[in-house]
Scaffold this motif. Structure first.
Motif, PDB file in Angstrom:
ATOM      1  N   PRO A 116     -10.734   8.692   2.112  1.00 50.00           N
ATOM      2  CA  PRO A 116     -10.029   7.869   3.098  1.00 50.00           C
ATOM      3  C   PRO A 116      -9.085   6.881   2.427  1.00 50.00           C
ATOM      4  O   PRO A 116      -9.350   6.384   1.336  1.00 50.00           O
ATOM      5  N   GLY A 117      -7.988   6.609   3.115  1.00 50.91           N
ATOM      6  CA  GLY A 117      -7.041   5.619   2.625  1.00 50.91           C
ATOM      7  C   GLY A 117      -6.057   6.128   1.603  1.00 50.91           C
ATOM      8  O   GLY A 117      -5.274   5.346   1.062  1.00 50.91           O
ATOM      9  N   THR A 118      -6.083   7.448   1.289  1.00 53.98           N
ATOM     10  CA  THR A 118      -5.177   7.995   0.284  1.00 53.98           C
ATOM     11  C   THR A 118      -3.905   8.574   0.895  1.00 53.98           C
ATOM     12  O   THR A 118      -3.006   8.974   0.160  1.00 53.98           O
ATOM     13  N   GLN A 119      -3.836   8.644   2.225  1.00 57.26           N
ATOM     14  CA  GLN A 119      -2.678   9.220   2.878  1.00 57.26           C
ATOM     15  C   GLN A 119      -1.946   8.161   3.706  1.00 57.26           C
ATOM     16  O   GLN A 119      -2.541   7.182   4.149  1.00 57.26           O
ATOM     17  N   CYS A 120      -0.651   8.396   3.890  1.00 58.28           N
ATOM     18  CA  CYS A 120       0.102   7.561   4.823  1.00 58.28           C
ATOM     19  C   CYS A 120      -0.405   7.826   6.238  1.00 58.28           C
ATOM     20  O   CYS A 120      -0.906   8.915   6.535  1.00 58.28           O
ATOM     21  N   SER A 121      -0.274   6.852   7.117  1.00 59.08           N
ATOM     22  CA  SER A 121      -0.772   7.009   8.480  1.00 59.08           C
ATOM     23  C   SER A 121       0.223   6.424   9.478  1.00 59.08           C
ATOM     24  O   SER A 121       0.901   5.431   9.186  1.00 59.08           O
ATOM     25  N   LEU A 122       0.295   7.064  10.628  1.00 60.91           N
ATOM     26  CA  LEU A 122       1.151   6.586  11.715  1.00 60.91           C
ATOM     27  C   LEU A 122       0.348   5.656  12.619  1.00 60.91           C
ATOM     28  O   LEU A 122      -0.761   5.992  13.029  1.00 60.91           O
ATOM     29  N   ARG A 123       0.917   4.498  12.929  1.00 61.99           N
ATOM     30  CA  ARG A 123       0.292   3.551  13.829  1.00 61.99           C
ATOM     31  C   ARG A 123       1.374   2.866  14.663  1.00 61.99           C
ATOM     32  O   ARG A 123       2.548   2.862  14.303  1.00 61.99           O
TER      33      ARG A 123
ATOM     34  N   ASP B 196      -5.547  13.289  15.151  1.00 66.46           N
ATOM     35  CA  ASP B 196      -5.368  12.984  16.570  1.00 66.46           C
ATOM     36  C   ASP B 196      -5.317  11.474  16.803  1.00 66.46           C
ATOM     37  O   ASP B 196      -5.548  11.003  17.905  1.00 66.46           O
ATOM     38  N   SER B 197      -4.982  10.697  15.769  1.00 64.57           N
ATOM     39  CA  SER B 197      -5.016   9.243  15.867  1.00 64.57           C
ATOM     40  C   SER B 197      -3.980   8.674  16.821  1.00 64.57           C
ATOM     41  O   SER B 197      -4.132   7.557  17.306  1.00 64.57           O
ATOM     42  N   MET B 198      -2.897   9.436  17.108  1.00 70.45           N
ATOM     43  CA  MET B 198      -1.824   8.903  17.953  1.00 70.45           C
ATOM     44  C   MET B 198      -1.626   9.713  19.230  1.00 70.45           C
ATOM     45  O   MET B 198      -0.546   9.655  19.836  1.00 70.45           O
ATOM     46  N   ILE B 199      -2.647  10.474  19.607  1.00 67.91           N
ATOM     47  CA  ILE B 199      -2.519  11.212  20.865  1.00 67.91           C
ATOM     48  C   ILE B 199      -2.586  10.226  22.034  1.00 67.91           C
ATOM     49  O   ILE B 199      -3.226   9.175  21.915  1.00 67.91           O
ATOM     50  N   PRO B 200      -1.890  10.511  23.137  1.00 64.85           N
ATOM     51  CA  PRO B 200      -1.194  11.759  23.441  1.00 64.85           C
ATOM     52  C   PRO B 200       0.295  11.773  23.054  1.00 64.85           C
ATOM     53  O   PRO B 200       0.919  12.825  23.065  1.00 64.85           O
ATOM     54  N   ASP B 201       0.886  10.635  22.700  1.00 65.98           N
ATOM     55  CA  ASP B 201       2.332  10.590  22.460  1.00 65.98           C
ATOM     56  C   ASP B 201       2.750  11.275  21.165  1.00 65.98           C
ATOM     57  O   ASP B 201       3.872  11.771  21.063  1.00 65.98           O
ATOM     58  N   VAL B 202       1.869  11.295  20.160  1.00 71.76           N
ATOM     59  CA  VAL B 202       2.166  11.988  18.897  1.00 71.76           C
ATOM     60  C   VAL B 202       1.061  13.013  18.687  1.00 71.76           C
ATOM     61  O   VAL B 202      -0.002  12.690  18.148  1.00 71.76           O
TER      62      VAL B 202
ATOM     63  N   LEU C  41       5.130   4.242   9.887  1.00 72.26           N
ATOM     64  CA  LEU C  41       4.361   4.958   8.875  1.00 72.26           C
ATOM     65  C   LEU C  41       3.870   3.938   7.854  1.00 72.26           C
ATOM     66  O   LEU C  41       4.666   3.273   7.188  1.00 72.26           O
ATOM     67  N   LEU C  42       2.555   3.807   7.751  1.00 76.75           N
ATOM     68  CA  LEU C  42       1.956   2.855   6.828  1.00 76.75           C
ATOM     69  C   LEU C  42       1.696   3.514   5.475  1.00 76.75           C
ATOM     70  O   LEU C  42       1.321   4.686   5.407  1.00 76.75           O
ATOM     71  N   LYS C  43       1.881   2.746   4.419  1.00 74.53           N
ATOM     72  CA  LYS C  43       1.589   3.241   3.082  1.00 74.53           C
ATOM     73  C   LYS C  43       0.078   3.431   2.921  1.00 74.53           C
ATOM     74  O   LYS C  43      -0.713   2.789   3.633  1.00 74.53           O
ATOM     75  N   PRO C  44      -0.349   4.278   2.001  1.00 75.21           N
ATOM     76  CA  PRO C  44      -1.788   4.457   1.769  1.00 75.21           C
ATOM     77  C   PRO C  44      -2.449   3.148   1.368  1.00 75.21           C
ATOM     78  O   PRO C  44      -1.849   2.312   0.687  1.00 75.21           O
ATOM     79  N   GLU C  45      -3.685   2.971   1.817  1.00 69.31           N
ATOM     80  CA  GLU C  45      -4.428   1.763   1.470  1.00 69.31           C
ATOM     81  C   GLU C  45      -4.859   1.769   0.003  1.00 69.31           C
ATOM     82  O   GLU C  45      -4.976   0.714  -0.615  1.00 69.31           O
TER      83      GLU C  45
END
Length: 232
Positions: free
Chosen positions: A115-122, A50-56, A78-82
């Motif tokens: 944590p940090g092993t997945q791509c993330s939308l920001r 739910d990191s990008m709610i409400p638009d995503v 889309l950010l690469k994994p840390e």
């Protein structure tokens, strides 16, 4: 007579072998072609938080392109994994098949418990050269060469929404994701990315600015759920 039968059987075997080889080559061609598209043109991404709610919304599906490497203010990226991928070659090869045949829903390399092993939308909010500060989870920005601070919403060409919790007056603001920051000027090739869910997700407030090398691609549109169709 037996010679004719043997020759006929041999012809049938050869025809079956050619057919199996043709099917294998067709599957291989489709696999390579689709992976070329996925890696260099456009690919689907499932939002699992739910990191990008409400638009995503959570569990939504988006199309992302790796062709856009220089993001604009307000873009969802889309950010690469840390965490650096140290998987073996065999695991990487098997992961190609896993992500291909499950439409990128399952990966052999990603362990969601770490944590940090997945791509993330920001969302990209600060651009190189910006001077900014954050108050009550809203970013105030003075672009390079300008004299006045404006809110992130005033500077963005397309509107977006953010979510944050209103904490009690007695709440210790040092706990959790902070909603404020002192002034900071972004260097060349530095971008400040924020989650739209400002009070419960990690972003540049904790990990610092990102560079274009950290960005895997730009979100183009959300195509599922159908009632949430949206261009970004």
């Amino acid at each position: 007579m037996s010679q004719k039968i043997e020759q006929y059987s041999y012809s049938i075997k050869k025809a079956k072998q050619r057919k199996r080889l043709s099917v294998f080559l067709l599957i291989l061609f489709i696999f390579v072609f689709v992976n070329l598209i996925i890696n260099f043109l456009i690919f689907p991404v499932r939002q699992n938080s739910d990191s990008m709610i409400p638009d995503v919304p959570d569990t939504s599906l988006l199309m992302v392109t790796p062709l856009v490497k220089t993001p604009k203010r307000g873009d969802v990226v889309l950010l690469k994994p840390e965490v650096k991928d140290e998987s073996s070659f065999s695991v990487k090869a098997a992961d190609l098949f896993s992500t291909f045949f499950t439409f990128q829903n399952y990966s052999l390399k990603v362990n969601p418990s770490f944590p940090g092993t997945q791509c993330s939308l920001r969302r990209v909010v600060g651009l190189p050269g910006d001077t900014f500060y954050i108050r009550d989870y809203v970013m105030y920005i003075k672009p390079k060469g300008e004299k006045h601070f404006l809110t992130e919403f005033e500077l963005c060409n397309h509107p977006y929404n953010v979510t944050f919790n209103a904490y009690p007056a007695s709440w210790d603001t040092s706990i959790g994701i902070v909603g404020y920051s002192e002034e900071y000027t972004l260097k060349d090739n530095e971008y400040f990315v924020l989650a739209d869910n400002r009070s419960s997700c990690t972003d540049s407030r904790l990990s610092g600015p990102v560079t274009v090398q950290n960005i895997r691609g730009k979100a183009l549109f959300c195509y599922f759920p159908f009632n949430k169709l949206k261009l970004y």
